[in-house]
Write a protein that holds these residues in place. Structure first.
Motif, short mmCIF file in Angstrom:
data_model
loop_
_atom_site.label_atom_id
_atom_site.label_comp_id
_atom_site.label_asym_id
_atom_site.label_seq_id
_atom_site.Cartn_x
_atom_site.Cartn_y
_atom_site.Cartn_z
N GLU A 33 25.80 -14.84 -7.10
CA GLU A 33 26.50 -14.31 -5.93
C GLU A 33 26.19 -12.83 -5.75
OE1 GLU A 33 30.61 -15.43 -6.08
OE2 GLU A 33 30.14 -17.56 -6.31
N LYS A 34 24.96 -12.58 -5.26
CA LYS A 34 24.53 -11.21 -5.01
C LYS A 34 23.66 -11.20 -3.75
CE LYS A 34 20.44 -11.59 -8.02
NZ LYS A 34 19.74 -11.03 -9.20
N GLY A 35 23.34 -10.01 -3.27
CA GLY A 35 22.50 -9.89 -2.09
C GLY A 35 23.12 -10.55 -0.87
N ARG A 36 22.29 -11.31 -0.14
CA ARG A 36 22.74 -11.95 1.09
C ARG A 36 23.88 -12.93 0.84
NH1 ARG A 36 22.21 -10.07 5.74
NH2 ARG A 36 20.04 -10.49 6.33
N LEU A 37 23.83 -13.65 -0.28
CA LEU A 37 24.90 -14.60 -0.58
C LEU A 37 26.23 -13.88 -0.75
CD1 LEU A 37 26.05 -17.34 -1.18
CD2 LEU A 37 25.15 -17.19 -3.51
N ALA A 38 26.22 -12.75 -1.41
CA ALA A 38 27.45 -11.99 -1.60
C ALA A 38 28.00 -11.53 -0.24
CB ALA A 38 27.20 -10.79 -2.50
N GLN A 39 27.11 -11.11 0.66
CA GLN A 39 27.54 -10.70 2.00
C GLN A 39 28.18 -11.86 2.74
OE1 GLN A 39 23.66 -9.31 3.37
NE2 GLN A 39 24.44 -7.21 3.46
N ILE A 40 27.56 -13.04 2.65
CA ILE A 40 28.09 -14.22 3.35
C ILE A 40 29.47 -14.60 2.80
CG2 ILE A 40 27.75 -16.71 3.64
CD1 ILE A 40 24.71 -16.07 3.78
N LEU A 41 29.62 -14.57 1.49
CA LEU A 41 30.91 -14.92 0.89
C LEU A 41 32.00 -13.94 1.32
CD1 LEU A 41 29.70 -15.90 -2.68
CD2 LEU A 41 30.63 -17.44 -0.95
N ARG A 42 31.66 -12.66 1.40
CA ARG A 42 32.63 -11.67 1.84
C ARG A 42 33.04 -11.91 3.30
NH1 ARG A 42 29.70 -7.57 1.73
NH2 ARG A 42 29.52 -7.17 3.96
N LEU A 43 32.03 -12.18 4.14
CA LEU A 43 32.33 -12.44 5.56
C LEU A 43 33.16 -13.71 5.72
CD1 LEU A 43 28.86 -11.56 7.11
CD2 LEU A 43 30.99 -10.29 7.44
N ALA A 44 32.84 -14.74 4.93
CA ALA A 44 33.59 -15.99 5.01
C ALA A 44 35.05 -15.78 4.61
CB ALA A 44 32.94 -17.04 4.11
N GLU A 45 35.27 -14.98 3.59
CA GLU A 45 36.64 -14.69 3.17
C GLU A 45 37.38 -13.92 4.26
OE1 GLU A 45 36.05 -12.69 -0.52
OE2 GLU A 45 35.68 -14.53 -1.65
N GLU A 46 36.68 -12.97 4.90
CA GLU A 46 37.31 -12.21 5.98
C GLU A 46 37.70 -13.11 7.15
OE1 GLU A 46 34.51 -9.21 7.01
OE2 GLU A 46 34.82 -8.03 5.18
N ARG A 47 36.87 -14.13 7.40
CA ARG A 47 37.15 -15.07 8.50
C ARG A 47 38.04 -16.24 8.05
NH1 ARG A 47 33.02 -15.26 12.47
NH2 ARG A 47 34.25 -16.93 13.41
N ARG A 48 38.45 -16.21 6.80
CA ARG A 48 39.31 -17.25 6.21
C ARG A 48 38.66 -18.63 6.29
NH1 ARG A 48 45.47 -15.41 8.03
NH2 ARG A 48 45.35 -13.31 7.13
N VAL A 49 37.38 -18.68 5.98
CA VAL A 49 36.65 -19.95 5.95
C VAL A 49 36.79 -20.55 4.56
CG1 VAL A 49 34.39 -21.04 6.22
CG2 VAL A 49 34.99 -19.04 7.62
#
Length: 250
Positions: A33-49
Motif C-alpha cells: 500500500e504505497k504510491g498510487r495504491l496508497a493515494q487511491i485508498l486514501r481517496l476511497a476512505e475520504e469518499r466512504r467507499v
C-alpha cells in the motif's frame, strides 16, 4: 447499471473525476500500500467507499492487468452536444471536437480518447449503434482519460451539421486520392475531426457531411496507419496549430 474498473491509473482517474457513483473497492491481499495504491485508498476512505481485501483470483475474473485493484462503479456518464459546445464557450476557445465513426476496437477507442484528452478537445461524438462504447476495457485502454472527457452518443450526420452551424469546419481523415495533404490544410480554427472505422473508414453519409478530407503523408513501404495512430497524429497537428495561433500570455 454497475461495472468494474480495473488498473491503478484508471481507478485513480475515475475517483478524482467525481462523475460516477462508487460502490466498493477490492484490493488484492498482500498488495503493497504505497504510491498510487496508497493515494487511491486514501481517496476511497475520504469518499466512504467500502474497501474489501480479496484474493487475486477474484480480481483475475474481473479483467486482465488489474494491478491488484478493482472498483465497482455506475455506468459511464455520457454527455450531450450542448455540454460540449458550452465547454468550448467557457474556455473561450475555438471549437475542437473529435468525431469517431463506428470504431470497433476498444484499444483504438481508448487510445484516441487518451490523445483527445491530452490535446484539450472539448468533446467527442460517437454513433448510437454499431460502434464500441465506453466500456471498462476502453477506460483501461485510455488510462482513465475517458473520465475527464465529454462523450456524446448521437446521430453523427446530425451532430456534424450542428457543429458546422456552431462554426466548426468538419474535416474527415482518410487515405484516398481525393483527400488533401494535411500540411496544406489549416487546423487552427473551429474544428470537428472525423476518424472512420478501422476497416471501412467513414460511412458514406458521414463522409459527405465533411467539408473536406485530409490524408497523412506516407513515404515508407506501408500504405496507411491504423485509425488510432492516424487520428492521434492529426489531433496533435491541430493542437500545435491552435497553440501557435494563441496570443502570448501576459
Amino acid at each position: 447499471m454497475k461495472e468494474w474498473i480495473t488498473g491503478r491509473n484508471p481507478i485513480y482517474e475515475v475517483i478524482t473525476a467525481r462523475r460516477r457513483d462508487l460502490f466498493r473497492l477490492q484490493v488484492a491481499r498482500g498488495a503493497e500500500e504505497k504510491g498510487r495504491l496508497a493515494q487511491i485508498l486514501r481517496l476511497a476512505e475520504e469518499r466512504r467507499v467500502p474497501i474489501e481485501r480479496v484474493g487475486r483470483e477474484r480480481l483475475d475474473s474481473l479483467g486482465e492487468n488489474h494491478q491488484g485493484l478493482a472498483l465497482e462503479v455506475s455506468g459511464y456518464p455520457y454527455s450531450d452536444l450542448s455540454e460540449i459546445l458550452a465547454r468550448a464557450e467557457q474556455r473561450a476557445e475555438p471549437l475542437f471536437v473529435l468525431v469517431l465513426d463506428t470504431l470497433q476496437n476498444p484499444q483504438n477507442l481508448g487510445t484516441l480518447l487518451r490523445t483527445a484528452e491530452a490535446v484539450g478537445v472539448h468533446g467527442v461524438l460517437m454513433p448510437l449503434r454499431r460502434a464500441a462504447s465506453v466500456t471498462p476495457a476502453v477506460v483501461h485502454a485510455s488510462a482513465g482519460a475517458s473520465e475527464h472527457l465529454l462523450v456524446a452518443a448521437l446521430n453523427l450526420a446530425q451532430g456534424l451539421e450542428a457543429l458546422k452551424k456552431a462554426g466548426a469546419w468538419a474535416i474527415g481523415l482518410e487515405g484516398s486520392p481525393q483527400a488533401q495533404a494535411v500540411e496544406r490544410v489549416r487546423l487552427d480554427g473551429p474544428l470537428a475531426l472525423v476518424v472512420g472505422s478501422e476497416g471501412e473508414g467513414m460511412r458514406d453519409l458521414v463522409r459527405r457531411s465533411c467539408d473536406l478530407l485530409v490524408r497523412l503523408p506516407m513515404v515508407g513501404k506501408i500504405e496507411s496507419l491504423n485509425a488510432a495512430v492516424a487520428g492521434s497524429v492529426v489531433l496533435y497537428l491541430a493542437h500545435q496549430a491552435r497553440a501557435a495561433k494563441k496570443p502570448p500570455s501576459a
